[in-house]
Motif scaffolding. Structure first.
Motif, PDB file in Angstrom:
ATOM      1  N   SER A 149      -7.645  13.239 -21.587  1.00  0.00           N
ATOM      2  CA  SER A 149      -7.884  11.796 -21.482  1.00  0.00           C
ATOM      3  C   SER A 149      -7.561  11.346 -20.065  1.00  0.00           C
ATOM      4  O   SER A 149      -6.799  11.999 -19.345  1.00  0.00           O
ATOM      5  N   THR A 150      -8.162  10.255 -19.660  1.00  0.00           N
ATOM      6  CA  THR A 150      -7.922   9.697 -18.327  1.00  0.00           C
ATOM      7  C   THR A 150      -7.568   8.221 -18.449  1.00  0.00           C
ATOM      8  O   THR A 150      -8.005   7.535 -19.383  1.00  0.00           O
ATOM      9  N   GLU A 151      -6.773   7.759 -17.508  1.00  0.00           N
ATOM     10  CA  GLU A 151      -6.421   6.330 -17.462  1.00  0.00           C
ATOM     11  C   GLU A 151      -6.357   5.910 -15.994  1.00  0.00           C
ATOM     12  O   GLU A 151      -5.740   6.585 -15.160  1.00  0.00           O
ATOM     13  N   PHE A 152      -7.003   4.795 -15.696  1.00  0.00           N
ATOM     14  CA  PHE A 152      -7.060   4.279 -14.323  1.00  0.00           C
ATOM     15  C   PHE A 152      -6.430   2.889 -14.299  1.00  0.00           C
ATOM     16  O   PHE A 152      -6.793   2.020 -15.100  1.00  0.00           O
ATOM     17  N   ILE A 153      -5.516   2.688 -13.372  1.00  0.00           N
ATOM     18  CA  ILE A 153      -4.788   1.421 -13.288  1.00  0.00           C
ATOM     19  C   ILE A 153      -4.832   0.913 -11.852  1.00  0.00           C
ATOM     20  O   ILE A 153      -4.524   1.642 -10.905  1.00  0.00           O
ATOM     21  N   GLY A 154      -5.218  -0.345 -11.685  1.00  0.00           N
ATOM     22  CA  GLY A 154      -5.101  -1.004 -10.386  1.00  0.00           C
ATOM     23  C   GLY A 154      -6.338  -0.957  -9.514  1.00  0.00           C
ATOM     24  O   GLY A 154      -6.263  -1.329  -8.340  1.00  0.00           O
ATOM     25  N   PHE A 155      -7.505  -0.486 -10.032  1.00  0.00           N
ATOM     26  CA  PHE A 155      -8.702  -0.455  -9.200  1.00  0.00           C
ATOM     27  C   PHE A 155      -9.946  -0.440 -10.094  1.00  0.00           C
ATOM     28  O   PHE A 155      -9.857  -0.242 -11.310  1.00  0.00           O
TER      29      PHE A 155
ATOM     30  N   LYS B 209      -3.260   2.894  -8.607  1.00  0.00           N
ATOM     31  CA  LYS B 209      -3.335   2.379  -7.237  1.00  0.00           C
ATOM     32  C   LYS B 209      -2.530   1.085  -7.157  1.00  0.00           C
ATOM     33  O   LYS B 209      -2.742   0.155  -7.930  1.00  0.00           O
ATOM     34  N   SER B 210      -1.576   1.057  -6.204  1.00  0.00           N
ATOM     35  CA  SER B 210      -0.816  -0.160  -5.944  1.00  0.00           C
ATOM     36  C   SER B 210      -1.219  -0.692  -4.579  1.00  0.00           C
ATOM     37  O   SER B 210      -2.195  -0.226  -3.971  1.00  0.00           O
ATOM     38  N   ASP B 211      -0.483  -1.651  -4.076  1.00  0.00           N
ATOM     39  CA  ASP B 211      -0.812  -2.221  -2.769  1.00  0.00           C
ATOM     40  C   ASP B 211      -0.625  -1.218  -1.637  1.00  0.00           C
ATOM     41  O   ASP B 211      -1.286  -1.304  -0.603  1.00  0.00           O
ATOM     42  N   GLU B 212       0.276  -0.258  -1.838  1.00  0.00           N
ATOM     43  CA  GLU B 212       0.606   0.655  -0.744  1.00  0.00           C
ATOM     44  C   GLU B 212       0.363   2.119  -1.073  1.00  0.00           C
ATOM     45  O   GLU B 212       0.219   2.937  -0.169  1.00  0.00           O
ATOM     46  N   LEU B 213       0.326   2.484  -2.363  1.00  0.00           N
ATOM     47  CA  LEU B 213       0.273   3.900  -2.745  1.00  0.00           C
ATOM     48  C   LEU B 213      -0.865   4.177  -3.714  1.00  0.00           C
ATOM     49  O   LEU B 213      -1.314   3.296  -4.438  1.00  0.00           O
ATOM     50  N   ILE B 214      -1.312   5.427  -3.728  1.00  0.00           N
ATOM     51  CA  ILE B 214      -2.219   5.945  -4.745  1.00  0.00           C
ATOM     52  C   ILE B 214      -1.543   7.179  -5.344  1.00  0.00           C
ATOM     53  O   ILE B 214      -0.984   8.002  -4.615  1.00  0.00           O
ATOM     54  N   SER B 215      -1.519   7.280  -6.663  1.00  0.00           N
ATOM     55  CA  SER B 215      -0.867   8.425  -7.304  1.00  0.00           C
ATOM     56  C   SER B 215      -1.793   9.019  -8.357  1.00  0.00           C
ATOM     57  O   SER B 215      -2.478   8.296  -9.078  1.00  0.00           O
ATOM     58  N   PHE B 216      -1.780  10.363  -8.422  1.00  0.00           N
ATOM     59  CA  PHE B 216      -2.539  11.117  -9.415  1.00  0.00           C
ATOM     60  C   PHE B 216      -1.527  11.919 -10.223  1.00  0.00           C
ATOM     61  O   PHE B 216      -0.896  12.844  -9.691  1.00  0.00           O
ATOM     62  N   SER B 217      -1.357  11.575 -11.491  1.00  0.00           N
ATOM     63  CA  SER B 217      -0.359  12.231 -12.337  1.00  0.00           C
ATOM     64  C   SER B 217      -1.046  13.021 -13.438  1.00  0.00           C
ATOM     65  O   SER B 217      -1.941  12.507 -14.122  1.00  0.00           O
ATOM     66  N   VAL B 218      -0.620  14.280 -13.601  1.00  0.00           N
ATOM     67  CA  VAL B 218      -1.105  15.122 -14.697  1.00  0.00           C
ATOM     68  C   VAL B 218       0.040  15.248 -15.693  1.00  0.00           C
ATOM     69  O   VAL B 218       1.099  15.784 -15.373  1.00  0.00           O
TER      70      VAL B 218
ATOM     71  N   HIS C 290      -1.118  14.405   3.827  1.00  0.00           N
ATOM     72  CA  HIS C 290      -1.503  13.024   3.514  1.00  0.00           C
ATOM     73  C   HIS C 290      -0.296  12.078   3.581  1.00  0.00           C
ATOM     74  O   HIS C 290      -0.330  10.971   3.018  1.00  0.00           O
ATOM     75  N   LYS C 291       0.804  12.534   4.217  1.00  0.00           N
ATOM     76  CA  LYS C 291       2.032  11.735   4.388  1.00  0.00           C
ATOM     77  C   LYS C 291       2.622  11.314   3.046  1.00  0.00           C
ATOM     78  O   LYS C 291       3.198  10.234   2.905  1.00  0.00           O
ATOM     79  N   GLY C 292       2.411  12.154   2.043  1.00  0.00           N
ATOM     80  CA  GLY C 292       2.919  11.839   0.707  1.00  0.00           C
ATOM     81  C   GLY C 292       3.799  12.947   0.172  1.00  0.00           C
ATOM     82  O   GLY C 292       4.420  13.698   0.929  1.00  0.00           O
ATOM     83  N   ARG C 293       3.827  13.084  -1.119  1.00  0.00           N
ATOM     84  CA  ARG C 293       4.685  14.082  -1.758  1.00  0.00           C
ATOM     85  C   ARG C 293       4.080  14.524  -3.087  1.00  0.00           C
ATOM     86  O   ARG C 293       3.315  13.786  -3.720  1.00  0.00           O
ATOM     87  N   LEU C 294       4.462  15.725  -3.490  1.00  0.00           N
ATOM     88  CA  LEU C 294       4.122  16.262  -4.812  1.00  0.00           C
ATOM     89  C   LEU C 294       5.453  16.484  -5.525  1.00  0.00           C
ATOM     90  O   LEU C 294       6.296  17.236  -5.034  1.00  0.00           O
ATOM     91  N   PHE C 295       5.646  15.833  -6.659  1.00  0.00           N
ATOM     92  CA  PHE C 295       6.969  15.888  -7.284  1.00  0.00           C
ATOM     93  C   PHE C 295       6.862  15.920  -8.804  1.00  0.00           C
ATOM     94  O   PHE C 295       5.832  15.557  -9.387  1.00  0.00           O
TER      95      PHE C 295
ATOM     96  N   PHE D 176       0.502   9.525  -2.292  1.00  0.00           N
ATOM     97  CA  PHE D 176       0.473   9.352  -0.832  1.00  0.00           C
ATOM     98  C   PHE D 176       0.058   7.910  -0.515  1.00  0.00           C
ATOM     99  O   PHE D 176      -0.549   7.215  -1.343  1.00  0.00           O
ATOM    100  N   PRO D 177       0.390   7.441   0.674  1.00  0.00           N
ATOM    101  CA  PRO D 177       0.110   6.061   1.034  1.00  0.00           C
ATOM    102  C   PRO D 177      -1.381   5.820   1.292  1.00  0.00           C
ATOM    103  O   PRO D 177      -2.115   6.746   1.689  1.00  0.00           O
ATOM    104  N   LEU D 178      -1.805   4.581   1.082  1.00  0.00           N
ATOM    105  CA  LEU D 178      -3.210   4.232   1.323  1.00  0.00           C
ATOM    106  C   LEU D 178      -3.484   4.115   2.817  1.00  0.00           C
ATOM    107  O   LEU D 178      -4.599   4.357   3.268  1.00  0.00           O
ATOM    108  N   ASP D 179      -2.453   3.716   3.558  1.00  0.00           N
ATOM    109  CA  ASP D 179      -2.635   3.516   5.006  1.00  0.00           C
ATOM    110  C   ASP D 179      -2.306   4.812   5.729  1.00  0.00           C
ATOM    111  O   ASP D 179      -1.154   5.112   6.041  1.00  0.00           O
TER     112      ASP D 179
END
Length: 485
Positions: free
Chosen positions: A362-368, A410-419, A462-467, A481-484
């Protein structure tokens, strides 16, 4: 351990010592002084009671005779003399009918807290006793209490001054003999380079001929620094030997991991193409069968023709996704990518292998919305998501009713992909090593151990992290990682 220490509030040893001395001294002083003054208070109360009894016993005989003789002048003199004694605030003589014959009281008699003592007035003559009445003496404990409070106040003030003087002297000595050297040791360790091949040794500036515990601490630290220095030398030599080997192996390993990923995707594509070919073959045969009929069923022919078109589009889309993902990414630039389109291309390559294992995705998209874009290296980000989905698939494929969820936020500053999968988390010892190159929990031949390591590198690019999100109820790994960029 060090992070836990850093989060605690710092309190100096001098302050702790001052508070400890203050509380200990105050407690001991309070207990001993309270006991001492309680005993003195009880002694004063006992002395007052004994004084009243003595006055009563020594005056009842003379007062009885004066009362018998109706000598008012003598009675007044005796009663006034009694009243002049400290803590006695009232005297009275009651006749045998309980009527006041004589009474004299202090001017504060009514306001003071008091207690009374009664003495019988009897006159013995010729074996006959005349009952004349009672002598009543009133006394107060207020003066004793006030005197006790005054003495306690003076004593505690003196003890407080003495305690603070002792504290400051002890703190000064504590500073000279202990904390000054501890501060030096802390500063030395804070600014020491423990990765250096030549580490400076600690030396305490003490002008004494004897040694103490601090010297033992300094010797232990120097011994530890010597071992660290020796370990650094050995590690540096080993690192120099292995660095060349690692550099040679790195390119080959990354290429191996990439080929393994492409090989797995190729297997998925084979399934993706095999099923559509079956649909195309079936639809073609149905159309030929319909064309041989006496009357053409145009609606049925149109239906199977549309099925052929949709199947071809699906195959084209899948192959395009594979071609996009399998090309060389060494010169890729950061470009604007539609999030939905990128995720759709990823799912085209993974959906079939998940369906074969009976895994619900299943997929879920939030904020865009469907047209929202982000700036990234699409191929590398897609490879990370595919790798996370494949890892989740391998972990849950043997579970009952397995499921995987792809959550994109997607938030104002970050995009995250969670499995997220139906597992209950990853063991702590695995978490510590899972992002290291060549570490894998899969059987031999099923994984290179480089997937998560390369994915973590992509996150850093991408100036982000995998955690790992350990706050999640289920197993959850997130690329953020950040959008900017």
């Amino acid at each position: 351990m060090f992070k836990e220490i850093e989060t605690k509030k710092f309190t100096s040893l001098r302050k702790k010592l001052m508070l400890a001395i203050l509380f200990a001294s105050s407690f001991i002083t309070l207990i001993t002084t309270g006991l001492q003054y309680y005993i003195e208070y009880q002694r004063d109360i006992t002395y007052l009671s004994q004084t009243i009894k003595h006055i009563g016993s020594s005056n009842t005989s003379s007062l009885s005779r004066s009362l018998w003789n109706l000598d008012d002048m003598q009675i007044q003199v005796q009663m006034d003399a009694i009243l002049k004694l400290r803590d006695l605030i009232g005297v009275a003589i009651y006749d045998e009918d309980g009527q006041v014959y004589y009474q004299n009281t202090d001017h504060e008699f009514k306001t003071l807290e008091k207690f009374e003592t009664r003495f019988k007035l009897d006159l013995n003559e010729s074996n006959y006793t005349h009952k004349l009445g009672e002598l009543v003496i009133w006394a107060t404990r207020d003066h004793i209490t006030e005197n006790l409070i005054s003495r306690l106040t003076t004593f505690f003030l003196a003890q407080l001054v003495k305690t603070f003087m002792v504290i400051f002297v002890m703190l000064y000595l504590f500073r000279i003999f202990i904390t000054k050297h501890l501060d030096y040791i802390v500063r030395f360790l804070q600014f020491s380079d423990f990765n250096s091949l030549k580490i400076e040794r600690i030396s305490l500036a003490k002008n004494t001929k004897s040694i103490d515990e601090l010297d033992y601490v300094a010797d232990s630290i120097n011994l530890m620094l010597e071992r660290v220095e020796r370990a650094n030398l050995e590690t540096n030599e080993k690192f120099l030997r292995q660095e060349k080997e690692i550099q040679l192996q790195k390119a080959a390993s990354i290429n191996s991991a990439r080929l393994a990923s492409l090989g797995e995707m190729a297997a998925n594509i084979a399934h993706e193409i095999n099923n559509p070919l079956t649909v195309l073959s079936f639809s073609g045969k149905k159309i030929l069968h319909l064309l041989r009929a006496d009357e053409l069923d145009r609606d049925r022919i149109k239906h199977f023709a549309s099925m052929i078109n949709r199947t071809v589009d699906r195959m084209t889309k899948t192959i395009t996704s594979l071609k996009r993902l399998s090309r060389d990414t060494s010169t890729d630039q950061f470009k604007d990518v539609v999030i939905y389109d990128m995720i759709e291309r990823v799912l085209d390559l993974c959906q079939m292998s998940l369906n074969e294992k009976g895994i619900e995705l299943s997929t879920e998209f939030i904020g865009f919305d469907f047209s929202t874009k982000i700036k990234c290296q699409e191929v590398k980000v897609s490879q990370v998501i595919i790798n996370l989905l494949n890892n989740a698939r391998d972990e849950v494929k043997n579970m009952e009713k397995p499921w995987i969820k792809l959550l994109v936020i997607k938030s104002d500053e970050l995009i995250s992909f969670s499995v997220i999968d139906c597992g209950t988390g990853i063991a702590g010892e695995v978490q510590e090593k899972m992002f290291e190159p060549f570490f894998t929990t899969k059987d031999i031949g099923e994984g290179t151990g480089l997937g998560l390591s390369i994915s973590a590198s992509t996150a850093k690019e991408h100036k982000g992290r995998l955690f790992i999100d350990n706050d999640s109820e289920n197993t959850k790994i997130t690329l953020e990682f950040p959008l900017d960029l």
